[in-house]
Enzyme design. Structure first.
Site, PDB file in Angstrom:
ATOM      1  N   ASP A 348       0.815  -1.216   0.000  1.00  0.00           N
ATOM      2  CA  ASP A 348       0.000   0.000   0.000  1.00  0.00           C
ATOM      3  C   ASP A 348       0.847   1.264   0.000  1.00  0.00           C
ATOM      4  O   ASP A 348       1.361   1.691   1.025  1.00  0.00           O
ATOM      5  CB  ASP A 348      -0.959  -0.039   1.179  1.00  0.00           C
ATOM      6  CG  ASP A 348      -1.961  -1.171   1.004  1.00  0.00           C
ATOM      7  OD1 ASP A 348      -2.973  -0.928   0.329  1.00  0.00           O
ATOM      8  OD2 ASP A 348      -1.692  -2.279   1.468  1.00  0.00           O
ATOM      9  N   THR A 349       0.948   1.843  -1.192  1.00  0.00           N
ATOM     10  CA  THR A 349       1.773   3.009  -1.452  1.00  0.00           C
ATOM     11  C   THR A 349       1.223   3.673  -2.709  1.00  0.00           C
ATOM     12  O   THR A 349       0.613   3.008  -3.534  1.00  0.00           O
ATOM     13  CB  THR A 349       3.239   2.570  -1.688  1.00  0.00           C
ATOM     14  OG1 THR A 349       3.749   1.976  -0.505  1.00  0.00           O
ATOM     15  CG2 THR A 349       4.126   3.727  -2.087  1.00  0.00           C
TER      16      THR A 349
END
Length: 527
Positions: A348-349
């Site tokens: 998650d980025t």
């Protein structure tokens, strides 16, 4: 030229300016800033703020940020916007309290968020438009609500239980006990207020006032060691990028505490092979990339840390001798013993890139680390806190052992390709630990295989990590069988490997060519 009978996406082509992000709403926000006279920094700040609203599982003002910025396509400068451990984070405290590692959903995983300071520092030094104007698109969206897009809905699936563990997060994000699905709206009114406050007051609105007080109060109530002084002391740091030559281009990365060094190490190994040759099969290329990756990641988890508090042998790890050592150990027909790594995984980025009419180029990455970070939510300010501190070690003596004011090993890395001292392509690949391998894979496809930025991002991916060679399902059974016969422990990836964006700057023709990863909802747009 691509095969137009295949279900692929064309690269974006423009002459004036371009933006590429992982969500169409953020790309459009950047384009609107550029059309209204803003520069690449202005547009990047607007876009990353919007991404914190439309992809709240991945990023936000409670996370960290790294930037490579190339003014007028000149040599890039780096900005390290990673947060620090509290001043009370003595390693002995964690040993005494029985922490063999730092749980990602604990207050101890929350380092002081560095993103807001990084945005404000970048804006103060290189932006042109008022910060309030740049953050207003995100504030409006947070206030009015945004419909959930397909990839975000996919990511939300299965996360309701995590959100439910924090009563404040549950009240803000859950409806009838679940996160919103495709097309349903999510409103974040508290975040809208905080974004507008930052727009008016700058960094002190986040680090020195009621927002910081609420965050510290929440963390302390859960057993955290944070103080208001820790927040007030947070500052981003300009750094000189590190680089290596690959096929006549300089590949620039942020130095440790990020893992960009690992990407350069992989490329140094690949440089000794003719990766463009048609004599190599796709299985051959995957095998060589896997072997180079295993060696680089073993070094990463042994040496990489905050250089202000640990000695990282950057020169040795980037040396030709080191690459030669790794290359000599690669058997083209046999996989080496798997390297079992204990780093925390995450997906998650957000990564984005912008190039403006003056050819200022921004490569920016922002992250909460795990999905919805630590899951700890400051409800009055609308801040979801990341969990980057889970990358710290707790055992004494390791370069990456937690310590007062220390920055942890980071997985998020922006990239910038230059030639003859001039930026020719800001690029980046998201995906947690995969990112260093992803940078190498993207450049292999672009520089060795000759794919344009869009096509290079679309090539199926593999990742040798934790003793397993993960393959995306678009890779054929025949290739998988070939790799297994070489001794790789092959497994099909249960999620897409990362996502990415890139903008190629063709200076001679005055053209920008951009790509955005189909594994996400985003797009590249230019004019």
């Amino acid at each position: 030229m691509r095969d137009f009978q295949q279900p692929r996406r064309s690269a974006a082509v423009a002459s004036e300016a371009m933006a590429a992000t992982s969500h169409p709403t953020a790309t459009l926000a950047a384009i609107e800033i550029l059309r209204n006279g803003g520069n690449a920094v202005d547009a990047a700040i607007a876009a990353v703020a919007v991404l914190g609203v439309v992809e709240p599982q991945s990023t936000g003002i409670g996370g960290d940020c790294f930037v490579l910025y190339s003014p007028k396509a000149g040599r890039p400068i780096g900005l390290n916007g990673s947060g620090r451990a509290p001043k009370a984070a003595e390693p002995g405290w964690y040993v005494e309290h029985g922490y063999k590692s730092i749980p990602p959903e604990s207050p101890h995983a929350v380092t002081v968020p560095g993103a807001v300071d990084a945005w404000c520092r970048l804006h103060e030094d290189h932006g042109t438009k008022p910060l309030a104007e740049l953050l207003e698109p995100a504030a409006r969206l947070a206030e009015a609500g945004v419909p959930i897009s397909p990839r975000v809905a996919h990511d939300f699936a299965g996360l309701s239980e995590k959100i439910a563990r924090d009563e404040f997060a549950a009240a803000a994000f859950l409806r009838n006990g679940r996160l919103p699905g495709l097309g349903e709206k999510l409103k974040q009114p508290a975040l809208a207020k905080t974004l507008r406050k930052i727009g008016r007051e700058g960094r002190r609105a986040f680090y020195d006032g009621p927002v910081a007080a609420e965050i510290v109060s929440r963390l302390k109530a859960l057993g955290g060691l944070h103080t208001l002084d820790d927040f007030a002391a947070q500052r981003s740091e300009y750094v000189t990028p590190i680089s290596t030559d690959y096929r006549g281009f300089a590949v620039n990365e942020i130095p440790p505490n990020g893992q960009g060094l690992a990407a350069l190490m992989i490329l140094n190994v690949l440089r000794g092979f003719d990766m463009a040759s048609d004599r190599l099969s796709e299985a051959d290329r995957i095998h060589v990339l896997a072997e180079a990756t295993k060696a680089a990641y073993a070094a990463r988890d042994t040496w990489f840390a905050d250089p202000a508090q640990a000695k990282v042998p950057v020169d040795r790890l980037l040396s030709a001798d080191y690459a030669d050592e790794v290359r000599r150990r690669i058997d083209p027909r046999r996989a080496s013993e798997p390297v079992l790594l204990d780093g925390a995984e995450h997906r998650d980025t957000v990564y984005l890139t912008v190039v403006d009419r003056d050819r200022n180029a921004v490569s920016l990455i922002n992250s909460l680390f795990h999905p919805f970070g630590s899951g700890i939510f400051a409800s009055e300010s609308g801040v979801m806190l990341h969990c980057r501190g889970t990358m710290f070690r707790t055992a004494p003596g390791h370069p990456n052992t937690i310590a007062p004011g220390k920055r942890p090993l980071h997985t998020i890395i922006p990239g910038m390709l230059t030639k003859n001292g001039r930026a020719v392509m800001p690029f980046g690949v998201m995906g947690g630990n995969y990112q260093a391998c992803g940078h190498a894979h993207f450049l292999l496809q672009h520089l060795d295989r000759g794919h344009d930025p869009q096509a290079a991002l679309e090539v199926p991916r593999s990742f040798a990590y934790g003793g397993v060679l993960g393959l995306e399902t678009a890779i054929s059974e025949e290739i998988a069988a070939d790799l297994a016969a070489r001794g790789h422990r092959v497994a099909w990836a249960d999620e897409p490997l990362g996502g990415g964006q890139a903008i190629q700057i063709d200076h001679e023709r005055g053209v920008l060519i951009g790509g955005s990863d189909p594994r996400k909802d985003g797009c590249a747009l230019g004019y």
